[in-house]
Design an enzyme around this catalytic site. Structure first.
Site, PDB file in Angstrom:
ATOM      1  N   ASP A  89       0.864  -1.183   0.000  1.00 43.17           N
ATOM      2  CA  ASP A  89       0.000   0.000   0.000  1.00 43.17           C
ATOM      3  C   ASP A  89       0.901   1.234   0.000  1.00 43.17           C
ATOM      4  O   ASP A  89       2.106   1.142   0.203  1.00 43.17           O
ATOM      5  CB  ASP A  89      -0.956  -0.050   1.209  1.00 43.17           C
ATOM      6  CG  ASP A  89      -2.188   0.821   0.984  1.00 43.17           C
ATOM      7  OD1 ASP A  89      -2.240   1.539  -0.044  1.00 43.17           O
ATOM      8  OD2 ASP A  89      -3.092   0.802   1.839  1.00 43.17           O
ATOM      9  N   ASP A 124      -3.864   7.075  -3.727  1.00 39.87           N
ATOM     10  CA  ASP A 124      -5.225   7.543  -4.010  1.00 39.87           C
ATOM     11  C   ASP A 124      -5.703   8.478  -2.902  1.00 39.87           C
ATOM     12  O   ASP A 124      -5.080   8.566  -1.845  1.00 39.87           O
ATOM     13  CB  ASP A 124      -6.172   6.332  -4.143  1.00 39.87           C
ATOM     14  CG  ASP A 124      -6.048   5.351  -2.986  1.00 39.87           C
ATOM     15  OD1 ASP A 124      -4.910   5.119  -2.513  1.00 39.87           O
ATOM     16  OD2 ASP A 124      -7.073   4.818  -2.539  1.00 39.87           O
ATOM     17  N   CYS A 274     -14.135 -22.322  20.032  1.00 36.38           N
ATOM     18  CA  CYS A 274     -13.368 -22.452  18.791  1.00 36.38           C
ATOM     19  C   CYS A 274     -12.445 -23.641  18.942  1.00 36.38           C
ATOM     20  O   CYS A 274     -12.031 -23.976  20.057  1.00 36.38           O
ATOM     21  CB  CYS A 274     -12.559 -21.168  18.585  1.00 36.38           C
ATOM     22  SG  CYS A 274     -11.371 -21.230  17.244  1.00 36.38           S
ATOM     23  N   CYS A 276      -9.591 -24.033  16.869  1.00 36.42           N
ATOM     24  CA  CYS A 276      -8.331 -23.805  16.166  1.00 36.42           C
ATOM     25  C   CYS A 276      -7.194 -24.319  17.060  1.00 36.42           C
ATOM     26  O   CYS A 276      -7.410 -24.585  18.237  1.00 36.42           O
ATOM     27  CB  CYS A 276      -8.177 -22.328  15.821  1.00 36.42           C
ATOM     28  SG  CYS A 276      -7.552 -21.316  17.171  1.00 36.42           S
ATOM     29  N   CYS A 279      -6.964 -22.384  20.403  1.00 35.68           N
ATOM     30  CA  CYS A 279      -8.057 -22.616  21.357  1.00 35.68           C
ATOM     31  C   CYS A 279      -8.107 -24.077  21.810  1.00 35.68           C
ATOM     32  O   CYS A 279      -8.754 -24.396  22.808  1.00 35.68           O
ATOM     33  CB  CYS A 279      -9.387 -22.183  20.759  1.00 35.68           C
ATOM     34  SG  CYS A 279      -9.398 -20.433  20.359  1.00 35.68           S
TER      35      CYS A 279
HETATM   36  N1  GUN Z   1      -6.416   0.929   3.156  1.00 36.48           N
HETATM   37  C1  GUN Z   1      -7.681   0.965   3.608  1.00 36.48           C
HETATM   38  N2  GUN Z   1      -8.433   1.753   2.808  1.00 36.48           N
HETATM   39  C2  GUN Z   1      -7.633   2.209   1.844  1.00 36.48           C
HETATM   40  C3  GUN Z   1      -7.851   3.063   0.700  1.00 36.48           C
HETATM   41  O1  GUN Z   1      -8.946   3.559   0.454  1.00 36.48           O
HETATM   42  N3  GUN Z   1      -6.772   3.302  -0.100  1.00 36.48           N
HETATM   43  C4  GUN Z   1      -5.540   2.766   0.162  1.00 36.48           C
HETATM   44  N4  GUN Z   1      -4.538   3.023  -0.675  1.00 36.48           N
HETATM   45  N5  GUN Z   1      -5.316   1.975   1.216  1.00 36.48           N
HETATM   46  C5  GUN Z   1      -6.365   1.702   2.045  1.00 36.48           C
HETATM   47 ZN    ZN Z   2      -9.438 -20.289  18.116  1.00 32.54          ZN
END
Ligand code: GUN
Ligand code: ZN
Length: 649
Positions: A89, A124, A274, A276, A279
């Site tokens: 990201d 963005d 749970c 898993c 747990c």
């Molecule tokens: N992570 C959570 N929401 C967003 C988003 O709208 N844009 C970006 N780039 N990362 C995110």
């Molecule tokens: Zn669990």
């Protein structure tokens, strides 16, 4: 990068997404990895949880001198010690949470490219739900400009272009349509974290629908910041393929445990509900006594197990056609999901969903509550009943569903009703609405499980359909099947096979359309029946084998002679999938058709429909079975689109 669909249900896809670091199965979950604080390492996730892809943050890596230099020198895979696909990201989320970020859109996209990310994300503009429409619109415009600029810098890296537009469906639609023109590898739906955190699921669903309805089909869609399993089934059913989760760790830091139906604080848990590995190994008391750091790690593990279990359930449901069951179950577990489901009762949304809906399934349609009657398959079935079913008689004989058993419908008892008339229609008044007896074996009618006591919504809904279907007809209610047999016998003159003829025409009309049903049976009809069950197996017309009947779902498969007749009678492009001449020799050898060779398809075709495979000059090459809907067939460039059933060599 390539994306292909293997199986499907609702608008959801069981897919394969191929990156430079391997192929992953979708839908899937990408755990968020903090490059500085790996409480669980990507390798552990891969080995213990079957995680195939992760997401990390390039903005955080770039800001830290040490991480930046390792990433630039050795690559992000080395930095995370992970050899599977990595998405990064851009800092958009940091900008939303903390205000300004100190990097330009160009710098961050180039940086992601330089550290060898598989899929990088543009910077963005995060559109928040409280924005005015003007603000949101400006954010969309800037996001589109940045997307175009980033495309020039991305090099060989895959790129994710997030769809923004706050809570305004028209802005989401515009953003999706504009970004959809660019050669992206992934379309995240962004700006939805606040909607998710505040459980504003109806708005979330409107946003997903608006984006999906304007994005190309052949590129995977990621729901950005959706890490809670409660929303997974519905999001997948609307066409989301990837999720990312920071929730697993965020919640763990607060000692909160994720479950498929919601979240519980460790302090409030009497016994861990749970199984898993965590747990199973610890009791709630054990967990509470662990040193802080260890407790967080164990809860984070549990949280990821639960999320992955939900993903696996969804992939199974996509494979066996039970995704709507999962979606509706979530609706009964959470009131806001229930509200969100109400949006899907709207005709516009049903029409869109219907285009993805398989014509038949292996599993029965099982009632889960008042939402079930609104499933796209029932919307289609009711539409087709009203538009295609050839109601000929002036008087309709109505039998209450409770008085007719499936055994009655399939054995001779009912067919003897037809001993003496050409012109009789028996309609069963059922929990699904009106079911002409002639269609009683066809999916979803016979393959449905509804309770005897229905909810008010369903009763009113089916009553409306019933009135529309029987409009302008005289209605005669018959009490008791035996009475029904008697009274119809008394007034009719029909030969024994008339019911069979009515049945095959009705099924063909529902399946292929009214005109096709007329064309297919124009001649001397001979039915071949199973000796054991007396069910129709094959239909011959003038000694040519036109159709086979599949007892499991009551649908026809189209045989060569039938295809030939339909091809001759139905105008181009009805029932056709038109392929590139280049692929014709392969089809003539019996090979299936890949999406990339499809030029056009009849927009009325649906997944698993029978179709005619033709050249661009309309030469008939083969009979096929659609695996995708027409839009998908034309947009996808990888994977099978039409199975070859029988070919003309
Ligand atoms: N992570 C959570 N929401 C967003 C988003 O709208 N844009 C970006 N780039 N990362 C995110
Ligand atoms: Zn669990």
């Amino acid at each position: 990068m390539r994306f292909e669909i293997r199986k499907r249900d609702a608008a959801g896809r069981l897919g394969k997404f191929t990156t430079n670091h391997g192929t992953i199965r979708t839908p899937t979950l990408l755990p968020v990895i903090h490059p500085k604080k790996m409480i669980i390492t990507p390798k552990e996730m891969q080995e213990l949880l079957g995680i195939e892809m992760v997401i990390t943050n390039s903005y955080i890596i770039r800001k830290d001198n040490n991480l930046r230099s390792i990433a630039l020198k050795e690559g992000v895979h080395q930095l995370l010690d992970f050899d599977g696909p990595i998405m990064t990201d851009s800092g958009t989320f940091q900008s939303y949470v903390y205000g300004d970020v100190t990097v330009s859109p160009d710098e961050i996209i180039s940086f992601q490219r330089d550290i060898g990310t598989d899929i990088g994300t543009i910077l963005d503009i995060f559109g928040t739900p409280d924005q005015s429409k003007e603000e949101a619109s400006e954010g969309v415009s800037t996001t589109i400009i940045r997307a175009k600029e980033s495309m020039k810098l991305k090099g060989d890296m895959g790129i994710a272009l997030p769809v923004q537009g706050s809570i305004y469906p028209d802005l989401r639609a515009k953003c999706a349509a504009e970004l959809g023109k660019l050669q992206a590898d992934l379309f995240p739906i962004g700006g939805v974290v606040p909607l998710m955190e505040q459980q504003r699921y109806p708005e979330l669903i409107r946003v997903i629908l608006a984006a999906k309805q304007h994005l190309p089909m052949h590129i995977p869609v990621h729901l950005f910041g959706a890490g809670h399993p409660l929303i997974f089934p519905l999001a997948v059913a609307l066409g989301c393929d990837l999720f990312d989760s920071s929730a697993y760790i965020k919640y763990a830091l607060e000692k909160r445990m994720i479950f498929s139906w919601g979240t519980l604080h460790l302090e409030d848990i009497y016994e861990l509900p749970c199984c898993c590995p965590i747990c199973s190994q610890f009791t709630a008391q054990d967990l509470k006594k662990l040193p802080q750091k260890e407790m967080i790690r164990q809860i984070a593990f549990h949280n990821l197990y639960v999320c992955m279990e939900e993903i696996k359930k969804i992939r199974n449901a996509l494979d066996n056609g039970t995704l709507w069951d999962l979606v509706e179950q979530k609706g009964s577990e959470n009131p806001y999901i229930s509200d969100a489901l109400h949006i899907l009762r709207n005709d516009t949304q049903k029409q869109w969903l219907e285009t993805f809906e398989p014509v038949r399934r292996k599993k029965a349609l099982t009632y889960t509550g008042p939402q079930t009657i609104h499933r796209p398959i029932l919307y289609r079935t009711h539409q087709r009943l009203l538009e295609r079913y050839p109601l000929t008689a002036d008087t309709l004989f109505i039998i209450d569903e409770k008085e007719v058993s499936y055994a009655d419908a399939k054995n001779v008892t009912i067919s003897t009703l037809f001993e003496s008339s050409d012109d009789i229609d028996i309609i069963i008044d059922s929990s699904l609405g009106p079911i002409p007896l002639a269609l009683y074996e066809m999916y979803p009618f016979a393959q449905s499980v509804f309770p005897n006591t229905l909810d008010q919504d369903t009763l009113e809904y089916t009553k409306r359909i019933f009135s529309a279907f029987t409009k302008n007809k005289k209605i005669k209610y018959l009490k008791g099947t035996q009475t029904a047999v008697q009274s119809i016998k008394n007034s009719m003159t029909q030969t024994e096979s008339s019911f069979d003829h009515q049945k095959i025409k009705a099924i063909a009309a529902m399946q292929f359309g009214l005109q096709a049903a007329t064309v297919l049976f124009d001649g001397n009809i001979t039915l071949v029946k199973s000796k054991k069950t007396q069910k129709i197996r094959n239909v011959f017309v003038d000694n040519s084998h036109v159709l086979s009947f599949r007892a499991s779902d009551g649908f026809f498969t189209l045989k060569k002679a039938g295809a030939f007749q339909l091809h001759k009678a139905l105008p181009f492009p009805s029932l056709r999938v038109i392929i590139d001449d280049e692929a014709a020799p392969f089809v003539k050898e019996g090979k299936s058709v890949f999406s990339k060779f499809i030029i056009e398809a009849d927009p009325a075709l649906r997944p698993y429909d029978e179709c005619l495979i033709v050249r661009s000059n309309d030469t008939l090459l083969a009979v096929g079975q659609c695996l995708l809907n027409p839009l998908e067939m034309m947009q996808f460039s990888h994977g099978q689109a039409v199975k070859n059933r029988e070919y003309f060599s």
